[in-house]
Design a protein around this motif. Structure first.
Motif, PDB file in Angstrom:
ATOM      1  N   THR A   1     -10.576   0.401  -0.477  1.00  0.00           N
ATOM      2  CA  THR A   1     -10.287   1.363   0.593  1.00  0.00           C
ATOM      3  C   THR A   1     -10.633   2.784   0.213  1.00  0.00           C
ATOM      4  O   THR A   1     -10.254   3.726   0.912  1.00  0.00           O
ATOM      5  CB  THR A   1      -8.802   1.273   0.976  1.00  0.00           C
ATOM      6  OG1 THR A   1      -8.000   1.387  -0.204  1.00  0.00           O
ATOM      7  CG2 THR A   1      -8.491  -0.046   1.662  1.00  0.00           C
TER       8      THR A   1
ATOM      9  N   LEU B   1      -6.071   0.260   6.554  1.00  0.00           N
ATOM     10  CA  LEU B   1      -5.091  -0.793   6.803  1.00  0.00           C
ATOM     11  C   LEU B   1      -5.669  -1.906   7.672  1.00  0.00           C
ATOM     12  O   LEU B   1      -5.434  -3.093   7.422  1.00  0.00           O
ATOM     13  CB  LEU B   1      -3.845  -0.201   7.457  1.00  0.00           C
ATOM     14  CG  LEU B   1      -2.953   0.637   6.544  1.00  0.00           C
ATOM     15  CD1 LEU B   1      -1.998   1.494   7.367  1.00  0.00           C
ATOM     16  CD2 LEU B   1      -2.184  -0.256   5.587  1.00  0.00           C
TER      17      LEU B   1
ATOM     18  N   LEU C   1       4.718  -0.754   2.923  1.00  0.00           N
ATOM     19  CA  LEU C   1       4.228   0.618   2.759  1.00  0.00           C
ATOM     20  C   LEU C   1       5.234   1.445   1.959  1.00  0.00           C
ATOM     21  O   LEU C   1       6.445   1.298   2.134  1.00  0.00           O
ATOM     22  CB  LEU C   1       4.021   1.291   4.120  1.00  0.00           C
ATOM     23  CG  LEU C   1       3.066   0.614   5.113  1.00  0.00           C
ATOM     24  CD1 LEU C   1       3.046   1.408   6.412  1.00  0.00           C
ATOM     25  CD2 LEU C   1       1.667   0.501   4.531  1.00  0.00           C
TER      26      LEU C   1
ATOM     27  N   TYR D   1       0.852  -1.200   0.000  1.00  0.00           N
ATOM     28  CA  TYR D   1       0.000   0.000   0.000  1.00  0.00           C
ATOM     29  C   TYR D   1       0.881   1.242   0.000  1.00  0.00           C
ATOM     30  O   TYR D   1       1.707   1.432   0.898  1.00  0.00           O
ATOM     31  CB  TYR D   1      -0.874  -0.017   1.251  1.00  0.00           C
ATOM     32  CG  TYR D   1      -2.067   0.925   1.255  1.00  0.00           C
ATOM     33  CD1 TYR D   1      -2.633   1.398   0.080  1.00  0.00           C
ATOM     34  CD2 TYR D   1      -2.639   1.324   2.458  1.00  0.00           C
ATOM     35  CE1 TYR D   1      -3.737   2.236   0.099  1.00  0.00           C
ATOM     36  CE2 TYR D   1      -3.747   2.152   2.492  1.00  0.00           C
ATOM     37  CZ  TYR D   1      -4.293   2.615   1.316  1.00  0.00           C
ATOM     38  OH  TYR D   1      -5.388   3.450   1.339  1.00  0.00           O
TER      39      TYR D   1
ATOM     40  N   PRO E   1      -4.644  -0.692  -2.286  1.00  0.00           N
ATOM     41  CA  PRO E   1      -3.725  -1.757  -1.884  1.00  0.00           C
ATOM     42  C   PRO E   1      -3.977  -3.052  -2.648  1.00  0.00           C
ATOM     43  O   PRO E   1      -5.102  -3.339  -3.064  1.00  0.00           O
ATOM     44  CB  PRO E   1      -4.024  -1.939  -0.392  1.00  0.00           C
ATOM     45  CG  PRO E   1      -5.408  -1.419  -0.206  1.00  0.00           C
ATOM     46  CD  PRO E   1      -5.663  -0.401  -1.270  1.00  0.00           C
TER      47      PRO E   1
ATOM     48  N   GLN F   1      -6.530   6.253   7.150  1.00  0.00           N
ATOM     49  CA  GLN F   1      -5.615   5.220   6.671  1.00  0.00           C
ATOM     50  C   GLN F   1      -5.500   4.053   7.648  1.00  0.00           C
ATOM     51  O   GLN F   1      -5.352   2.902   7.240  1.00  0.00           O
ATOM     52  CB  GLN F   1      -4.252   5.822   6.377  1.00  0.00           C
ATOM     53  CG  GLN F   1      -4.272   6.684   5.120  1.00  0.00           C
ATOM     54  CD  GLN F   1      -2.897   6.980   4.572  1.00  0.00           C
ATOM     55  OE1 GLN F   1      -1.894   6.789   5.242  1.00  0.00           O
ATOM     56  NE2 GLN F   1      -2.850   7.467   3.349  1.00  0.00           N
TER      57      GLN F   1
ATOM     58  N   ILE G   1       2.549  -6.079   5.786  1.00  0.00           N
ATOM     59  CA  ILE G   1       2.169  -5.013   4.865  1.00  0.00           C
ATOM     60  C   ILE G   1       3.412  -4.222   4.483  1.00  0.00           C
ATOM     61  O   ILE G   1       4.144  -3.749   5.350  1.00  0.00           O
ATOM     62  CB  ILE G   1       1.138  -4.054   5.491  1.00  0.00           C
ATOM     63  CG1 ILE G   1      -0.053  -4.809   6.075  1.00  0.00           C
ATOM     64  CG2 ILE G   1       0.660  -3.038   4.456  1.00  0.00           C
ATOM     65  CD1 ILE G   1      -1.009  -3.927   6.877  1.00  0.00           C
TER      66      ILE G   1
ATOM     67  N   ILE H   1       0.929   4.822   0.862  1.00  0.00           N
ATOM     68  CA  ILE H   1       0.058   5.600   1.753  1.00  0.00           C
ATOM     69  C   ILE H   1       0.102   7.100   1.488  1.00  0.00           C
ATOM     70  O   ILE H   1      -0.535   7.866   2.216  1.00  0.00           O
ATOM     71  CB  ILE H   1       0.370   5.318   3.234  1.00  0.00           C
ATOM     72  CG1 ILE H   1       1.794   5.769   3.601  1.00  0.00           C
ATOM     73  CG2 ILE H   1       0.144   3.845   3.558  1.00  0.00           C
ATOM     74  CD1 ILE H   1       2.062   5.761   5.100  1.00  0.00           C
TER      75      ILE H   1
END
Length: 289
Positions: free
Chosen positions: A271, A64, A74, A43, A279, A60, A72, A45
């Protein structure tokens, strides 16, 4: 007493024989280790801002958390970078709020802006890995970069290719997080791909763990500069584009897996505009080697 002795003479050898048969059977046909399930995601961000350019870390965190991922990767992570993210340490704050371990690798690490009477932390921007599983080791490797922080930059080695070794139920796993060059000219991305492959293909003292590559590649899956990756890694294709979030028309975000990892399914998570990317999430199975 005689009955007991007679039974012992017959039963004990029988039990020993059965035990030998079972032992031989187990040796000849060892139990196949069960695969270990793992959900991973990548993802970007957008430094805590949504596609609407509003900084909203609460939004966020909700995004998540909805992924329910064990690991994950980022990208575009600010750590005391500037006003756009309220000078906050997004890597540690997200990890704390999600109850996860964190590894952070700066691409840029700059001197703090002067502040009277204080010693502010360095201004950093880079990539991170969040993990529900313990992080055993962290390394920040260099790959080719074309800096955005100076005038007339030239391609040169720079940090920001993160390797976080995590222990997944006793299985070591190397998780790499990356963010490749965004420019239309693919030259720097091609060099970055070659650099990443050299890092991931380094020899190991005993046996190399399986590895994941998570990141924003800033290129579509059929881009020529990505072709060398697919010779050794499997693209966990979610079957949908990832950018821009509100009306995605291209896939530039990836989960890629090495041997020793089985892909069950992959998808893009809904999302909304919590970031300008969507993501990619993948359910995997790790095998003990």
């Amino acid at each position: 007493m005689r009955i007991h002795l007679a039974l012992r003479r017959h039963v004990v050898p029988l039990l020993l024989a059965v035990g030998l048969v079972l032992t031989a059977s187990a040796t000849a046909h060892p139990a196949t280790p069960r695969p270990v399930p793992l959900r991973v995601a990548t993802y970007n961000i957008h430094a805590g801002a949504g596609e609407d350019e509003v900084f909203d870390l609460d939004r966020q965190v909700r995004a998540l958390r909805s992924l329910d991922a064990d690991v994950i990767g980022l990208q575009e992570v600010d750590v005391h970078w500037g006003e756009r993210s309220q000078w906050r340490d997004l890597a540690r704050e997200l990890a704390h709020r999600l109850g996860m371990h964190v590894a952070f690798a700066p691409i840029y690490s700059l001197d703090p802006e002067p502040a009277a009477g204080t010693t502010p932390p360095r201004r950093e921007f880079g990539v991170a890995v969040l993990s529900r599983h313990p992080v055993l080791r962290v390394r920040n490797h260099e790959i080719t970069r074309l800096s955005t922080q100076g005038e007339n930059p030239l391609p040169e080695p720079g940090p920001g290719f993160l390797q976080a070794t995590v222990a997944v139920r006793g299985i070591p796993l190397d998780v790499y997080a990356t963010h490749l060059d965004y420019r239309p000219d693919p030259t720097v991305r091609a060099a970055q791909v070659a650099d990443m492959l050299r890092v991931m293909d380094r020899p190991c003292p005993v046996r190399c763990p399986a590895h994941l590559l998570l990141g924003d590649f800033n290129a579509r899956p059929d881009a020529p500069e990505l072709t060398p990756l697919w010779a050794t890694l499997r693209d966990a294709d979610p079957g949908a584009p990832t950018f821009p979030a509100s009306a995605p028309d291209r896939r530039i975000d990836y989960v890629a897996t090495s041997a020793g990892i089985a892909l069950r399914r992959a998808w893009t998570a809904p999302t909304g505009i919590a970031s300008d990317h969507l993501p990619v999430v993948a359910d995997l199975h790790l095998t003990r080697r």
